[in-house]
Design a protein around this motif. Structure first.
Motif, PDB file in Angstrom:
ATOM      1  N   LYS A  40       0.828  -1.212   0.000  1.00 47.55           N
ATOM      2  CA  LYS A  40       0.000   0.000   0.000  1.00 47.55           C
ATOM      3  C   LYS A  40       0.860   1.259   0.000  1.00 47.55           C
ATOM      4  O   LYS A  40       0.649   2.180  -0.791  1.00 47.55           O
ATOM      5  N   THR A  41       1.845   1.285   0.901  1.00 44.98           N
ATOM      6  CA  THR A  41       2.725   2.460   0.966  1.00 44.98           C
ATOM      7  C   THR A  41       3.540   2.596  -0.312  1.00 44.98           C
ATOM      8  O   THR A  41       3.748   3.700  -0.821  1.00 44.98           O
ATOM      9  N   THR A  42       3.960   1.454  -0.840  1.00 47.89           N
ATOM     10  CA  THR A  42       4.706   1.465  -2.097  1.00 47.89           C
ATOM     11  C   THR A  42       3.877   2.104  -3.209  1.00 47.89           C
ATOM     12  O   THR A  42       4.386   2.898  -4.003  1.00 47.89           O
ATOM     13  N   PRO A  82       1.967  11.178   4.495  1.00 46.57           N
ATOM     14  CA  PRO A  82       2.672   9.892   4.573  1.00 46.57           C
ATOM     15  C   PRO A  82       2.345   9.076   5.813  1.00 46.57           C
ATOM     16  O   PRO A  82       1.846   9.600   6.812  1.00 46.57           O
ATOM     17  N   GLU A  83       2.656   7.798   5.690  1.00 51.88           N
ATOM     18  CA  GLU A  83       2.512   6.854   6.794  1.00 51.88           C
ATOM     19  C   GLU A  83       3.423   7.295   7.945  1.00 51.88           C
ATOM     20  O   GLU A  83       4.525   7.788   7.727  1.00 51.88           O
ATOM     21  N   GLY A  84       2.967   7.122   9.165  1.00 47.53           N
ATOM     22  CA  GLY A  84       3.794   7.471  10.323  1.00 47.53           C
ATOM     23  C   GLY A  84       4.033   8.958  10.456  1.00 47.53           C
ATOM     24  O   GLY A  84       5.096   9.379  10.911  1.00 47.53           O
ATOM     25  N   LEU A 158      -4.017   9.708   1.772  1.00 44.21           N
ATOM     26  CA  LEU A 158      -3.743   9.492   3.191  1.00 44.21           C
ATOM     27  C   LEU A 158      -3.250   8.068   3.406  1.00 44.21           C
ATOM     28  O   LEU A 158      -3.965   7.111   3.097  1.00 44.21           O
ATOM     29  N   ASP A 159      -2.032   7.933   3.934  1.00 43.12           N
ATOM     30  CA  ASP A 159      -1.478   6.601   4.176  1.00 43.12           C
ATOM     31  C   ASP A 159      -1.634   6.242   5.647  1.00 43.12           C
ATOM     32  O   ASP A 159      -0.939   6.775   6.503  1.00 43.12           O
ATOM     33  N   GLU A 160      -2.541   5.338   5.907  1.00 43.52           N
ATOM     34  CA  GLU A 160      -2.793   4.841   7.268  1.00 43.52           C
ATOM     35  C   GLU A 160      -2.821   5.909   8.352  1.00 43.52           C
ATOM     36  O   GLU A 160      -1.998   5.901   9.263  1.00 43.52           O
ATOM     37  N   PRO A 161      -3.790   6.800   8.265  1.00 42.63           N
ATOM     38  CA  PRO A 161      -3.876   7.837   9.300  1.00 42.63           C
ATOM     39  C   PRO A 161      -4.183   7.272  10.688  1.00 42.63           C
ATOM     40  O   PRO A 161      -4.014   7.983  11.677  1.00 42.63           O
TER      41      PRO A 161
END
Ligand SMILES: Nc1ncnc2c1ncn2[C@@H]1O[C@H](COP(=O)(O)OP(=O)(O)OP(=O)(O)O)[C@@H](O)[C@H]1O
Ligand SMILES: [Mg+2]
Lengths: 235, 313
Positions: A40-42, A82-84, A158-161
């Protein structure tokens, strides 16, 4: 608005995405769900240009996005949260938001977007001169989203908010995201492991597993699908 | 009684000299500090860019005499300041065509390997600039002798060399200017953002390579201005960079790597230590005193005396 066709991405020799196709229409809320390491992040990094694909196409508003350098993609109206979190830890909350408004459109609309962001996340208003690195996880996530909105994007990614946050805060953040989507007509592409919450709010969803799209469809199709219900919704 | 009086005069004379010299060291350190802070690159050639600044000022003022019309004070001052943009351009081009290949967003993930390439490249710059300097300028020590190099202002019994005093004031002004640029201007903030988190910077549309190029040009340009100012106070030759590299590293480490204000205070402290040490040590041991202080700091306060603005979390 965003069209991805048979995208292949690899790190060294290891494939992270194979033959991924995905569509986001203007004004839609699209969710991509899947377990850890699904890619997913990729996928997001490839859209932002931080990772280069092996093959495939990405078209954004009819333009070949892969020909655009990473730092210019934000100018096209793509905001990647981004994630994190990844806030600018050594800069203040306000400076972080200003950096979000680093795009041409963001600068033009700064005067009306800033109050909108602070209203959306009042805690940012209270902590405007605090260093972002000293905010709590939830506050940092709100700041990261605020920074994305500050660029006056057409597409908010939105990456894994929800990553690493307490359920109550996750609910609050999802509620804010839906609010922005509905009231500001912002197109949203959301990546999540919290399948139930993500699918609940989306118009269209994709299920990604080990780099492949294993299922896709409109909201109703997905939530009523037996496999999705069993594997992800625990029903 | 008279003995005590002259001891006090000596003390304050050394203190004043330390402050004046230290101010310019501070500016020099700020130049190195901004490069490290933004790019995470240790520039081994920083002293050689300072040397280029000295020769740039020299040729502008005496060599080609372009600035003689400005008179004995404004001339050398303008020469030192103009050394900044000249060396900025050199730094910018070196980053554009060489250093940029081994730094920046693309190599962030390559960690260790990336650093080796950077170290070797900046060491290469140092060798090429030093030896290029020998070919172009010769090995004969020269100096930018102007009236202000010889004259002093007297405050009570203390003498303040005019060239050093002017260098001090300008150094403080440039350091403040750079600080305001980084904290207040939009371009300055994007440099800090690129330093803080290069990937997130790309997501908000900051061109990280360009930020690095600006930081590198600014860093060597600022140090060159410090060099141009020092050119009026002492003689120099193409090897001089090496002497000052020690001063710069000590100052930057003392101030906490990555902090601009810290780098200035670090440089100032080094100047004070160097000059005050002459009260008790022979003149030749000045730089030994710097090393001793440097080692003590590393031992007792490895994070530097002033913390880091870019890594406060
Ligand atoms: N920089 C990298 N170098 C090598 N492999 C990587 C890199 N980044 C990701 N991968 C690999 O690619 C695969 C997909 O990772 P990715 O981060 O896209 O997953 P994800 O779906 O976002 O997972 P999560 O839900 O845990 O965030 C994983 O197997 C991961 O190990
Ligand atoms: Mg992920």
């Amino acid at each position: 608005m965003l069209k991805i066709r048979s995208l292949d991405v690899a790190y060294g020799g290891l494939k992270a995405l194979s033959d991924v196709s995905l569509d986001v229409e203007e004004g839609q809320f699209v969710a991509v769900v899947g377990p850890n390491g699904a890619g997913k992040t990729t996928l997001f990094k490839t859209i932002s240009g931080v990772v280069q694909p092996v093959s495939g196409e990405i078209t954004y508003k009819g333009q070949n996005l892969l020909a655009v350098p990473a730092d210019e993609r934000a100018q096209l109206g793509i905001a990647h949260v981004p994630e994190g979190r990844q806030v600018f830890a050594s800069m203040t909350v306000m400076e972080n938001l200003e950096m979000g408004a680093n795009t041409r459109k963001g600068r033009e609309r700064w005067a009306d977007l800033l109050p909108t962001i602070l209203e959306l996340f009042p805690v940012l208003s209270e902590r405007r001169s605090q260093l972002a690195g000293t905010l709590s996880g939830g506050e940092q996530q709100m700041l990261a989203i605020g920074r994305g909105i500050a660029s006056a994007p057409d597409l908010l990614m939105l990456d894994e908010p929800s990553m690493g946050l307490a359920p109550a805060i996750v609910d609050a953040i999802f509620e804010r995201i839906q609010f922005v989507h509905r009231n500001h007509g912002l197109t949203i592409l959301l990546v999540e492991q919290r399948v139930a919450e993500a699918l609940e709010s989306c118009d269209r969803g994709y299920v990604l597993e080990t780099g492949r799209v294993v299922m896709e469809g409109a909201h109703d199709t997905l939530v009523s699908d037996q496999r999705v219900r069993r594997a992800y919704l625990g029903m | 009684m008279d003995d005590l009086k002259w001891m006090l005069v000596d003390f304050f004379q050394a203190l004043a000299a330390g402050l004046l010299v230290g101010g310019t060291y501070g500016l020099m350190c700020v130049g190195l500090g901004i490069i490290f802070g933004v790019m995470r690159v240790v520039n081994f050639a920083q002293g050689d860019f300072m040397m280029l600044g000295m020769y740039a000022a020299y040729y502008l003022v005496t060599g080609f005499g372009v600035l003689t019309f400005l008179g004995p004070y404004a001339g050398p001052i303008a020469g030192a300041i103009l050394a900044g943009p000249i060396v900025f351009v050199i730094g910018w081009l070196l980053h554009r065509y060489l250093l940029g290949r081994v730094t920046g967003a693309r190599v962030v993930s390559a960690e260790a390997e990336g650093h080796y390439a950077q170290i070797i490249m900046t060491l290469g710059f140092a060798l090429v600039i030093t030896n290029g300097g020998l070919i172009l300028f010769g090995s004969q020590p020269i100096s930018l002798q102007t009236p202000m190099s010889r004259e002093s202002w007297e405050i009570g019994l203390i003498f303040l060399n005019q060239a050093r005093a002017i260098a001090f004031v300008l150094s403080v002004l440039f350091a403040i200017g750079l600080y305001l640029f980084l904290t207040q201007s939009n371009l300055g903030k994007t440099l800090r953002a690129a330093a803080d988190n290069p990937i997130a910077a790309a997501y908000v549309g900051i061109n990280v390579d360009r930020s690095h190029r600006i930081a590198f040009g600014l860093g060597v340009g600022i140090t060159a201005i410090a060099g141009g100012l020092i050119a009026s106070t002492q003689s120099f030759q193409p090897y001089i960079g090496f002497d000052f590299v020690i001063v710069m590293y000590a100052g930057v480490v003392l101030g906490g790597m990555g902090s601009i204000l810290g780098a200035f205070w670090g440089g100032l402290t080094i100047g004070l230590v160097q000059q005050m040490s002459t009260l008790i040590l022979p003149y030749q041991l000045q730089n030994t005193a710097i090393f001793v202080v440097f080692l003590l700091i590393i031992f007792f306060r490895p994070q530097g005396m002033f913390g880091r603005i870019w890594e406060r979390t």
